[in-house]
Design an enzyme around this catalytic site. Structure first.
Site, mmCIF file in Angstrom:
data_model
loop_
_atom_site.group_PDB
_atom_site.id
_atom_site.type_symbol
_atom_site.label_atom_id
_atom_site.label_comp_id
_atom_site.label_asym_id
_atom_site.label_seq_id
_atom_site.Cartn_x
_atom_site.Cartn_y
_atom_site.Cartn_z
ATOM 1 N N SER A 78 59.999 32.613 -42.256
ATOM 2 C CA SER A 78 58.624 32.184 -42.528
ATOM 3 C C SER A 78 58.450 30.810 -41.885
ATOM 4 O O SER A 78 59.442 30.108 -41.635
ATOM 5 C CB SER A 78 58.419 32.064 -44.045
ATOM 6 N N TYR A 110 60.701 29.633 -52.846
ATOM 7 C CA TYR A 110 60.418 30.371 -51.604
ATOM 8 C C TYR A 110 60.837 29.555 -50.378
ATOM 9 O O TYR A 110 61.531 30.056 -49.481
ATOM 10 C CB TYR A 110 58.926 30.704 -51.543
HETATM 11 P P1 NAD Z 1 54.655 42.569 -49.093
HETATM 12 O O1 NAD Z 1 54.625 42.179 -50.516
HETATM 13 O O2 NAD Z 1 53.679 43.572 -48.617
HETATM 14 O O3 NAD Z 1 56.108 43.085 -48.663
HETATM 15 C C1 NAD Z 1 57.289 42.748 -49.317
HETATM 16 C C2 NAD Z 1 58.066 44.025 -49.528
HETATM 17 O O4 NAD Z 1 59.359 43.724 -50.060
HETATM 18 C C3 NAD Z 1 57.362 44.960 -50.535
HETATM 19 O O5 NAD Z 1 57.286 46.268 -49.989
HETATM 20 C C4 NAD Z 1 58.283 44.921 -51.752
HETATM 21 O O6 NAD Z 1 58.279 46.129 -52.495
HETATM 22 C C5 NAD Z 1 59.624 44.681 -51.070
HETATM 23 N N1 NAD Z 1 60.635 44.162 -51.996
HETATM 24 C C6 NAD Z 1 60.525 43.115 -52.840
HETATM 25 N N2 NAD Z 1 61.665 42.962 -53.538
HETATM 26 C C7 NAD Z 1 62.506 43.927 -53.109
HETATM 27 C C8 NAD Z 1 63.825 44.305 -53.451
HETATM 28 N N3 NAD Z 1 64.530 43.626 -54.392
HETATM 29 N N4 NAD Z 1 64.395 45.371 -52.837
HETATM 30 C C9 NAD Z 1 63.703 46.062 -51.886
HETATM 31 N N5 NAD Z 1 62.442 45.751 -51.516
HETATM 32 C C10 NAD Z 1 61.852 44.698 -52.136
HETATM 33 O O7 NAD Z 1 54.489 41.202 -48.276
HETATM 34 P P2 NAD Z 1 54.768 40.879 -46.734
HETATM 35 O O8 NAD Z 1 53.884 39.755 -46.401
HETATM 36 O O9 NAD Z 1 54.740 42.093 -45.898
HETATM 37 O O10 NAD Z 1 56.260 40.293 -46.794
HETATM 38 C C11 NAD Z 1 57.316 40.753 -45.963
HETATM 39 C C12 NAD Z 1 58.194 39.600 -45.562
HETATM 40 O O11 NAD Z 1 57.455 38.712 -44.717
HETATM 41 C C13 NAD Z 1 58.718 38.747 -46.721
HETATM 42 O O12 NAD Z 1 60.073 38.409 -46.479
HETATM 43 C C14 NAD Z 1 57.845 37.508 -46.664
HETATM 44 O O13 NAD Z 1 58.482 36.380 -47.199
HETATM 45 C C15 NAD Z 1 57.640 37.396 -45.159
HETATM 46 N N6 NAD Z 1 56.509 36.563 -44.776
HETATM 47 C C16 NAD Z 1 55.234 36.964 -45.018
HETATM 48 C C17 NAD Z 1 54.183 36.135 -44.622
HETATM 49 C C18 NAD Z 1 52.745 36.510 -44.829
HETATM 50 O O14 NAD Z 1 51.866 35.685 -44.534
HETATM 51 N N7 NAD Z 1 52.422 37.707 -45.295
HETATM 52 C C19 NAD Z 1 54.445 34.915 -43.997
HETATM 53 C C20 NAD Z 1 55.758 34.548 -43.775
HETATM 54 C C21 NAD Z 1 56.790 35.377 -44.159
#
Ligand code: NAD
Length: 269
Positions: free
Chosen positions: A154, A167
């Site tokens: 991130s 986080y």
């Molecule tokens: P999201 O909530 O749609 O996706 C996260 C996924 O992780 C979900 O499908 C959830 O069920 C799964 N998950 C959570 N805990 C879990 C576990 N213990 N075992 C298996 N699966 C698990 O959100 P997203 O934005 O798609 O996030 C995906 C990644 O991207 C994350 O690592 C997040 O930190 C990172 N990220 C997102 C953003 C953003 O702006 N959306 C920015 C930077 C980083």
């Protein structure tokens, strides 16, 4: 040029939603067989929709429920992958959560939950993959590398984030986990890199963009002038997983519309 990931097996953790779902579909479109990992019974239907899109793109895959923060479940997931396909080529350690609280109010439970999922989960999933990459080595005609690991970081691996210390600490940890793995595994021809998204429209950050006022405020942090979408990250993931990036290891690729360019300094330096 054929499809970039033809004939390769890829695991994308947390791929029933958001960025992971977009990566799983993009990998399928690029010719990979994709393991769609989801967390709980609640996310099964979403995982089925992702797999249907992969199949519609002409690729194969299967759905695997697993809590990636639990070592026994991660080992069982890899055992299932190896029993079906014999090996693996790509892992995207994408699953992640937020549990926000001010530092003074943060509970140990909130701290541990985020570190267990975002940092320990990436360690467990990368380690099982790397063991198989090392055992198998490079296979002529499959990929120039013995395997590829992509960590989901991130912008908060470098930008401090008040109210989210668990986080930010987890993603700061991912930075040096990724770099140290890359250093250790490069002689085995295993490439390890991170993707560092900025603000991408998914449910993890919905309250930051779901009203026009919120989105306007968020855009003050994004020089490129739009909030990202999961496909922005998925395209970068396909490149990082493919031989097109064969000489790239130990790198964090920011996909953030310039969020890490200190936009506050643009007219205030
Ligand atoms: P999201 O909530 O749609 O996706 C996260 C996924 O992780 C979900 O499908 C959830 O069920 C799964 N998950 C959570 N805990 C879990 C576990 N213990 N075992 C298996 N699966 C698990 O959100 P997203 O934005 O798609 O996030 C995906 C990644 O991207 C994350 O690592 C997040 O930190 C990172 N990220 C997102 C953003 C953003 O702006 N959306 C920015 C930077 C980083």
């Amino acid at each position: 040029m054929g499809k970039l990931l033809n004939g390769q097996i890829a695991l994308v953790t947390g791929s029933s939603s958001g960025i992971g779902a977009a990566i799983a579909v993009a990998f399928g479109e690029a010719g990979a067989t994709v393991v769609v990992n989801h967390h709980s019974d609640k996310s099964l239907k979403d995982a089925e929709e992702v797999l249907a899109k992969i199949k519609a793109a002409g690729s194969d895959g299967f759905i695997q429920q697993c809590d990636i923060s639990k070592e026994d479940e991660v080992k069982a997931m890899y055992a299932e992958i190896f029993s079906r396909f014999g090996t693996i080529d790509i892992v995207v350690a994408n699953a992640g959560i937020q549990q926000d609280a001010s530092f003074l109010d943060m509970t140990l439970e909130q701290w541990n939950k985020v570190i267990d999922t975002n940092l320990t989960g990436q360690f467990l999933c990368a380690r099982e993959a790397a063991r198989e990459f090392k055992r198998r080595g490079v296979v002529e005609g499959r990929s120039k590398a013995a395997g590829k690991i992509i960590c989901m970081s991130s912008v908060h691996e470098v930008i401090p984030w008040a109210g989210h210390v668990n986080y930010a600490a987890s993603k700061g940890g991912v930075k040096l986990l990724m770099e140290s793995m890359a250093q250790e595994l490069a002689p085995q021809r295993i490439r390890v890199n991170s993707l560092a998204p900025g603000a991408i429209k998914t449910r993890i950050n919905e309250d930051a963009w779901d009203t026009p006022e919120d989105e306007k405020k968020l855009l003050e942090l994004i020089p490129y002038g739009r909030v990202g979408i999961p496909e922005d990250v998925a395209k970068a993931a396909v490149w990082l997983a493919s031989d097109e990036s064969d000489y790239v290891t130990g790198t964090t690729l920011f996909v953030d519309g310039g969020m890490t360019l200190y936009p506050g300094f643009a007219d205030n330096g």
